[in-house]
Design a protein around this motif. Sequence first.
Motif, mmCIF file in Angstrom:
data_model
loop_
_atom_site.group_PDB
_atom_site.id
_atom_site.type_symbol
_atom_site.label_atom_id
_atom_site.label_comp_id
_atom_site.label_asym_id
_atom_site.label_seq_id
_atom_site.Cartn_x
_atom_site.Cartn_y
_atom_site.Cartn_z
ATOM 1 N N LEU A 19 0.812 -1.207 0.000
ATOM 2 C CA LEU A 19 0.000 0.000 0.000
ATOM 3 C C LEU A 19 0.854 1.269 0.000
ATOM 4 N N LYS A 20 2.142 1.130 0.293
ATOM 5 C CA LYS A 20 3.042 2.273 0.207
ATOM 6 C C LYS A 20 3.470 2.534 -1.239
ATOM 7 N N LYS A 21 3.248 1.545 -2.100
ATOM 8 C CA LYS A 21 3.665 1.642 -3.498
ATOM 9 C C LYS A 21 2.493 1.954 -4.427
ATOM 10 N N VAL A 22 1.321 1.468 -4.080
ATOM 11 C CA VAL A 22 0.134 1.688 -4.903
ATOM 12 C C VAL A 22 -1.016 2.126 -4.008
ATOM 13 N N ASN A 23 -1.868 3.006 -4.512
ATOM 14 C CA ASN A 23 -3.044 3.391 -3.740
ATOM 15 C C ASN A 23 -4.289 3.530 -4.610
ATOM 16 N N ASP A 39 4.476 -6.818 -1.869
ATOM 17 C CA ASP A 39 4.708 -6.869 -3.306
ATOM 18 C C ASP A 39 3.442 -6.503 -4.074
ATOM 19 N N ALA A 40 3.537 -5.466 -4.903
ATOM 20 C CA ALA A 40 2.401 -5.052 -5.718
ATOM 21 C C ALA A 40 2.471 -5.617 -7.128
ATOM 22 N N THR A 41 3.432 -6.489 -7.397
ATOM 23 C CA THR A 41 3.580 -7.070 -8.737
ATOM 24 C C THR A 41 3.171 -8.535 -8.776
ATOM 25 N N SER A 42 2.607 -9.034 -7.675
ATOM 26 C CA SER A 42 2.120 -10.405 -7.639
ATOM 27 C C SER A 42 0.842 -10.465 -6.816
ATOM 28 N N MET A 43 0.103 -11.538 -6.980
ATOM 29 C CA MET A 43 -1.176 -11.685 -6.284
ATOM 30 C C MET A 43 -1.345 -13.129 -5.832
ATOM 31 N N TYR A 44 -2.270 -13.320 -4.912
ATOM 32 C CA TYR A 44 -2.614 -14.643 -4.410
ATOM 33 C C TYR A 44 -3.959 -15.061 -5.021
ATOM 34 N N ARG A 45 -4.144 -16.382 -5.163
ATOM 35 C CA ARG A 45 -5.392 -16.921 -5.698
ATOM 36 C C ARG A 45 -5.966 -17.935 -4.708
ATOM 37 N N SER A 46 -7.269 -17.883 -4.531
ATOM 38 C CA SER A 46 -7.894 -18.803 -3.578
ATOM 39 C C SER A 46 -9.364 -19.014 -3.953
ATOM 40 N N ASP A 47 -10.086 -19.701 -3.096
ATOM 41 C CA ASP A 47 -11.474 -20.054 -3.374
ATOM 42 C C ASP A 47 -12.231 -20.204 -2.059
ATOM 43 N N SER A 73 -7.365 3.062 5.984
ATOM 44 C CA SER A 73 -6.838 2.861 7.327
ATOM 45 C C SER A 73 -5.541 3.647 7.469
ATOM 46 N N SER A 74 -5.080 3.768 8.695
ATOM 47 C CA SER A 74 -3.835 4.499 8.939
ATOM 48 C C SER A 74 -2.633 3.817 8.306
ATOM 49 N N ASP A 75 -2.749 2.507 8.015
ATOM 50 C CA ASP A 75 -1.625 1.807 7.392
ATOM 51 C C ASP A 75 -1.677 1.848 5.873
ATOM 52 N N GLY A 76 -2.664 2.533 5.323
ATOM 53 C CA GLY A 76 -2.724 2.679 3.880
ATOM 54 C C GLY A 76 -4.123 2.948 3.370
ATOM 55 N N VAL A 77 -4.197 3.487 2.171
ATOM 56 C CA VAL A 77 -5.474 3.773 1.500
ATOM 57 C C VAL A 77 -5.410 3.182 0.101
#
Length: 724
Positions: free
Chosen positions: A259-263, A328-336, A663-667
């Motif tokens: 969240l410090k890299k992307v908002n 990391d803003a260049t990867s994501m998790y996948r789930s169900d 939140s205070s830790d990011g938007v």
Amino acid sequence: MKNVLICASLLGSVLVFAQEKDSTALKIDEVIINTYIKKDSEYSNKMPLKAIENPQVYSSIDKTILENQGIFTVDDAFKNITGLQTMWTANGRAGDGGAYVNLRGFVAANSLRNGVLGAVTGTIDAVNLEKLEVLKGPSGTLFGSLLSSYGGVINRVTKKPFETFGGNVSLAGGSYDTYRAAVDVNTPLTNDKKLLFRLNSAYTNEGTFQTEGFRRNLAIAPSLSYKPTDRLSINLDMELFQMKSMSDQTFFFYSGDYLKKVNNIRDLNLDYKNSYLGKDLTNTGRSINFFGQVQYKVSNSITSSTNFSSASSYSDGFMPYLYFMGDDATSMYRSDQSTRDSRKKSINFQQNFNGDFKIGNLRNRVVLGFDYLRVNNNQNFYDVNGFDKDAGGNSIPVPLHQQGFDYTNFNGTALQSMYNSMAGNEKPYLITGKQENYAVYVSNVLNITNNLNVLMALRVDNFVNKPDTAAGADERKKLNQTFFSPKFGVVYEVIKDKISIFGNYQNSFKNLDYYTDASDVTRTPVPEQANQMEGGIKTSLFNGKVSSTFSYYNIKVKDVLRSAQIAANPRAQIQDGTIVSRGVDLEINAYLVKGFTAIAGFSYNDSKYTKADQNVLDRRPSTSGSPYLANLYASYQFLDGNLKGLGFGVGGNYASENKIYNSSDGVFSLPSYIVLNASAYYDAKKFRIGVKVDNFTNERYWVGYTTANPQKLINAVGTVTYKF
């Protein structure tokens, strides 16, 4: 903000223009084909009230608007409601799979049909819709806590049988493999026309603008009415909505250094057309509702209405989702999160007595009612705790921008194999148990003078939560609470039936579960409650051809559970949180000149936590949606000459930035958007041809309920209807 000011200016211009055209408007009383004018409501206060004399703010959309815009679903019709924003599209999951929307800073869902229980947990087809009503503000006094939200109530008014044979058949097709067949057949069953039958049904297939996804919906809605005497009428209805689909792409955003890299969602440079999923990740959902109503006219001034409804939802299948966390803003998790034979059943019994009589010279319009609602939960949720895992079984992310990466390996076959390998070691999340709600309410509209009326209402509500001990629930956590919910409203008609000023106090509430306090003691919470103060002005000018509502509201929610913020006991809570939501609504419905109609709206909402955890204190809740919303639709239909029956319309929606994580830790935000739509049609005696083009500027935009859900690109659909 510039776009908002332009829209607000346009709304003002509409009203001024209507006033300047008074002489024209007065000449067209003989014909109004497009019924865009706001209708009076029988449901907002459980009694017939004119809009101009109703102290509650509500919006209504007639079936004519849906037909002219080429709308097939109730969910799509929401774009015409002032101050309403879609947050989450329907996924068909039992219990909570219907579309979620935002009203006045609070999340709401479809819950009412003709004023009683009518919940649907998938896409709601509009084939059976006569009118859509959205009541604004806390409405617990007449509708209770289980069927309403602090932002308002959504009520579907359905089509009814009529005394002549008739109907229509329609076929539609268009972009993304969209095709649809629908039928509406009405017939009297007896020669005396006391027994009437009507059937509405539709089947719709819809593809996606992304690499994977589809939606298939079946709707069957028969209705039967019987009127043995002038005083007695009986109505029976059934709804079946079945939905097989691959749910719309959904991104979740959890805390993390990313969240410090992307908002903003655009910072992620997502491939808008890539679903990042494989095939066969499907879910089957079903909702079946039964309704019965017996109305009896006891006397010229008293009417009895006995209502019964049941709602049953079922789902089975996959519900894939994508999420971001960590640094990391260049990867994501996948789930169900799947459901298996998941069910929720509810029944609602409601008895109302309506009276309209005078005491002395004072007119009283009264409703006295009893309401019983029971909910049986048997919802079963299963999670693989991350589809992609390392050698140690820990969830790992996948690259977001790696060229050639095979996202299709996350598919139905692979996911089912993973669940099979977990057999016997799964830890499902279960929602079980029974809830019962008993309520008595009374409401009276007292006409003190011909121009002044006062509404007073009170509800006594008893809520019982019975845990499912067979599923391991603690019998000691059975909850039994009684709550009083008042309502008050004043309307003064400055000019009778034309201009009124109004004010209201409205209340709603929510029964909460047990919590642990700072001393690690289990506490029984008091019901959380919301109180609204609202005031404004309503108009109905030029013989009702221009109606408008402007209001300011202030809603305060108190007794909210929040963290006690004790490091040694992070689960400890305290019940002293507060939320304040305030704002303005402006809505105009107008038949300006012969054949030309418009509906327009603008809303602003300021919501914030005023007493809460430090990380969200004085911030807008992440579920409050966009602060600024605007909607506009204008159409023209030729009513005379060689082009008689030809019509066309254009409209759109604006929404400002939506902070889905705040939140205070990011938007993290979804950007503002403007979506424009157009339609054209030719309506003749025996047939109708229509075409619509939605999002014709090909806007790439997202909606979200703490999530990001990409919406359709430009799409066109044509419809041919034969009438008989």
